[in-house]
Design an enzyme around this catalytic site. Structure first.
Site, PDB file in Angstrom:
ATOM      1  N   HIS B 137       0.874  -1.175   0.000  1.00  0.00           N
ATOM      2  CA  HIS B 137       0.000   0.000   0.000  1.00  0.00           C
ATOM      3  C   HIS B 137       0.913   1.228   0.000  1.00  0.00           C
ATOM      4  O   HIS B 137       2.037   1.167   0.503  1.00  0.00           O
ATOM      5  CB  HIS B 137      -0.848  -0.046   1.278  1.00  0.00           C
ATOM      6  CG  HIS B 137      -1.886   1.018   1.384  1.00  0.00           C
ATOM      7  ND1 HIS B 137      -1.590   2.302   1.768  1.00  0.00           N
ATOM      8  CD2 HIS B 137      -3.225   0.984   1.179  1.00  0.00           C
ATOM      9  CE1 HIS B 137      -2.712   3.014   1.798  1.00  0.00           C
ATOM     10  NE2 HIS B 137      -3.717   2.237   1.442  1.00  0.00           N
ATOM     11  N   ASP B 214       2.773  -4.695   7.784  1.00  0.00           N
ATOM     12  CA  ASP B 214       1.556  -3.903   7.630  1.00  0.00           C
ATOM     13  C   ASP B 214       0.382  -4.875   7.719  1.00  0.00           C
ATOM     14  O   ASP B 214       0.101  -5.617   6.784  1.00  0.00           O
ATOM     15  CB  ASP B 214       1.589  -3.190   6.271  1.00  0.00           C
ATOM     16  CG  ASP B 214       0.244  -2.573   5.884  1.00  0.00           C
ATOM     17  OD1 ASP B 214      -0.734  -2.719   6.647  1.00  0.00           O
ATOM     18  OD2 ASP B 214       0.181  -1.952   4.805  1.00  0.00           O
ATOM     19  N   GLN B 217      -4.971  -5.115   6.648  1.00  0.00           N
ATOM     20  CA  GLN B 217      -6.013  -5.980   6.085  1.00  0.00           C
ATOM     21  C   GLN B 217      -6.090  -7.328   6.786  1.00  0.00           C
ATOM     22  O   GLN B 217      -7.047  -8.066   6.582  1.00  0.00           O
ATOM     23  CB  GLN B 217      -5.732  -6.239   4.595  1.00  0.00           C
ATOM     24  CG  GLN B 217      -5.795  -5.022   3.713  1.00  0.00           C
ATOM     25  CD  GLN B 217      -7.197  -4.460   3.610  1.00  0.00           C
ATOM     26  OE1 GLN B 217      -8.181  -5.194   3.719  1.00  0.00           O
ATOM     27  NE2 GLN B 217      -7.307  -3.163   3.414  1.00  0.00           N
ATOM     28  N   LYS B 240     -10.448  -1.102  10.196  1.00  0.00           N
ATOM     29  CA  LYS B 240     -10.478  -2.271   9.308  1.00  0.00           C
ATOM     30  C   LYS B 240     -10.929  -3.513  10.077  1.00  0.00           C
ATOM     31  O   LYS B 240     -11.137  -4.561   9.485  1.00  0.00           O
ATOM     32  CB  LYS B 240      -9.088  -2.554   8.726  1.00  0.00           C
ATOM     33  CG  LYS B 240      -8.435  -1.372   8.046  1.00  0.00           C
ATOM     34  CD  LYS B 240      -8.720  -1.302   6.579  1.00  0.00           C
ATOM     35  CE  LYS B 240      -7.761  -0.336   5.901  1.00  0.00           C
ATOM     36  NZ  LYS B 240      -8.275   0.137   4.620  1.00  0.00           N
ATOM     37  N   CYS B 378      -4.842   2.786  -3.749  1.00  0.00           N
ATOM     38  CA  CYS B 378      -3.594   3.236  -3.109  1.00  0.00           C
ATOM     39  C   CYS B 378      -2.461   2.232  -3.308  1.00  0.00           C
ATOM     40  O   CYS B 378      -1.598   2.067  -2.455  1.00  0.00           O
ATOM     41  CB  CYS B 378      -3.778   3.534  -1.625  1.00  0.00           C
ATOM     42  SG  CYS B 378      -4.812   4.955  -1.331  1.00  0.00           S
TER      43      CYS B 378
END
Lengths: 153, 420
Positions: B137, B214, B217, B240, B378
């Protein structure tokens, strides 16, 4: 979905999307500019030849949604052969067509520019107004700067 | 399709996962859009909130709010206790070793920026390298890019293949003596790929290189266990994972956090201030300058408790069933090409449709009540790799059902008809 199609995806728009007029990069031109919408990545590059205060020819290339492509295509058909002063007035009028008040009356010469009314539906889709105006903003930028890039942001 | 790690702590005494009951606990899902029932298929952008999260936040403002770590009165003590309890809940959710390793941030982007600045600016030198993947991202690209540009360090990329999988074999060869950090996304937002982050971390650690994960998600789809992964840093967002927007978490190993300078200066992060010198507060407060998003943090804890009440494997099984169902339905749409077909996936189904631009798809589906994301998500380098300007992405969460995906397919078939 039928109502959306009546409002937004009119026959004219679908037709110009599928068969864009004046699509491509000409061998020669006097002005050009690129319109770019960073939000969605839509790009429209316009090329025009101005002679004796008149737009002799316009063409465009780029990538985008049906609204942006059809808007660019219709624009090229209407502005070709038009004196600059009149072209500027029409560009301004088009922005009013797609952003004006919902109940506002669009003051437009329907006989000559009736095609533009196909874009009135865009008003009800605020997220899509920039798609419709992208090529027109690029056109303004091309006439103003001769060469350059414009964004809708 | 997804991989989940079972942690014994999280299995015992779980609530049975019943998709229909769960759906009923998200009030927004009963919305009607343009006269049609809402089929919300954009949870990868932001998930909806269960009643318990909404109520927790409302109740906090109604009867528990004041500033924290300051007052000595009733309300301040309640707010402080709830805020710190949320830190413990978050520690449990990530299975971190200590609450000193749990920093509340404004979100994943904020958390990555914290590490890039507080760690990168402290320890990177000219000629050093940061290694990220080709499916990051923008948050996990640009944060590093800004720091690298300032320091004369270099950003290198682990390639991906045409299925949208990480080229893990190339990783050892890409790590050099100058590599100072690896940044890797756990689950790709635009492709749905679940990356083998545990393996990435193992390889990086063999070379003595720390890894930032990261997990934006990942948190709603799989069990995220920082100790099992052996992650050095892990970033996540509240919104999220059924929590509020504007709040997120940075997990960092204590020994890293200890030696990092603060990223922002202000209240709460100090021990003593004179005009000559400031002594910084202990972990985790050193990195929480200013009045934090107290309501957001407390709402986040409610969301994490909500998720932890279930066995995440049951949730993942339901989401996989939905993805498989959706995949079969999409296969029946003429001219549709799926983007992102990795063997291990979670959450997202991205696609392009013949000559129809994603924004036209998005507008038309909206009028069928179907909410999907269209654009570059993104992840512009991913779009470049697949040579598409944009994609359409349907993503599922635990509250989705098969009717949502059927509405998607119906809408797409109409679009194909009209744009024929």
């Amino acid at each position: 979905m039928d109502d959306v199609f009546r409002e937004l995806y009119q026959e004219i728009i679908l037709d110009h999307n599928k068969n864009p007029r004046h699509f491509g990069v000409p061998d020669s031109y006097t002005h050009s500019a690129e319109g770019y919408n960073p939000l969605c990545g839509d790009k429209v590059h316009v090329f025009l030849t101005v002679r004796d205060g008149k737009i002799d020819s316009i063409s465009f290339k780029g990538e985008g949604c049906a609204i942006s492509k059809a808007s660019a295509s219709v624009m090229t058909t209407l502005l070709t052969g038009m004196p600059l002063a009149e072209a500027h007035a029409l560009m301004k009028r088009f922005v009013e067509v797609v952003t004006g008040p919902m109940d506002g009356i669009v003051d437009i010469d329907e006989e000559r520019f009736g095609q533009l009314l196909a874009f009135v539906g865009v008003r009800e889709f605020p997220a899509r107004v920039k798609c419709a105006t992208l090529a027109w903003h690029a056109m303004e930028a091309a006439l103003k700067q001769g060469e350059g890039s414009v964004t809708t942001e | 399709m997804s991989t989940t790690v079972k942690t014994p702590e999280k299995i015992a005494g779980k609530r049975r996962f019943d998709p229909a009951v769960v759906r009923g606990e998200f009030p927004i899902l009963s919305t009607r859009v343009h006269g049609k029932p809402l089929a919300f298929l954009d949870s990868a952008a932001s998930s909806q909130k269960p009643e318990v999260v909404i109520e927790t936040i409302a109740n906090y403002y109604r009867s528990e709010h004041s500033n924290i770590h300051r007052g000595v009165y009733y309300l301040s003590e309640i707010a402080t206790a709830k805020y710190e309890a949320a830190r413990e809940t978050t520690r449990r959710f990530l299975n971190a070793g200590s609450t000193r390793e749990i920093i509340f941030t404004a979100g994943t982007t904020d958390a990555i920026n914290l590490v890039a600045n507080a760690y990168g600016r402290e320890f990177f030198r000219e000629g050093d390298e940061v290694l990220i993947s080709g499916m990051e991202h923008h948050a996990n690209i640009v944060s590093w890019q800004l720091v690298c540009q300032d320091l004369g360090a270099k950003l290198k990329v682990i390639p991906i293949n045409e299925r949208g999988e990480l080229d893990l074999e190339s990783l050892p060869g890409l790590i050099s003596e100058r590599t100072r950090m690896v940044g890797i996304v756990y689950v790709s937002n635009s492709l749905g790929t679940v990356n083998p982050v545990k393996e990435v971390i193992r390889i990086a650690h063999q070379h003595g290189v720390p890894v930032l994960v990261d997990a934006a998600q990942a948190t709603s789809h799989l069990s995220v266990d920082v100790q099992d992964l052996d992650a050095d840093f892990l970033a996540m967002s509240g919104h999220k994972v059924y929590g509020p927007t504007g709040v997120g978490v940075l997990y960092g190993k204590e020994h890293h956090l200890e030696k990092m300078r603060p990223f922002k200066g202000g209240g709460d992060m100090i021990r003593s201030v004179t005009f000559e010198k400031t002594t910084f507060n202990d972990l985790p407060f050193k990195f929480e300058a200013g009045t934090p998003n107290i309501a957001g943090v407390i709402g986040l804890a409610a969301a994490l408790e909500y998720v932890m009440a279930f066995d995440i494997n049951e949730v993942a099984a339901w989401e996989d069933e939905l993805l498989q169902y959706g995949e079969n339905l999409l296969a029946g749409v003429p001219g549709l090409r799926r983007i992102g077909t990795a063997a291990h996936r979670a959450g997202s189904l991205a696609f392009v449709l013949a000559d129809v631009h994603p924004h036209d798809i998005g507008t038309l589906l909206d009028h069928e009540g179907v909410a999907i994301r269209t654009g570059h998500h993104c992840t512009q380098p991913v779009m470049s790799y697949f040579k598409v300007p944009a994609t359409s992405r349907a993503s599922v969460a635990m509250y989705n059902n098969k009717a949502d995906l059927e509405a998607l397919q119906r809408g797409l078939l109409k679009i194909v008809e009209v744009f024929r």
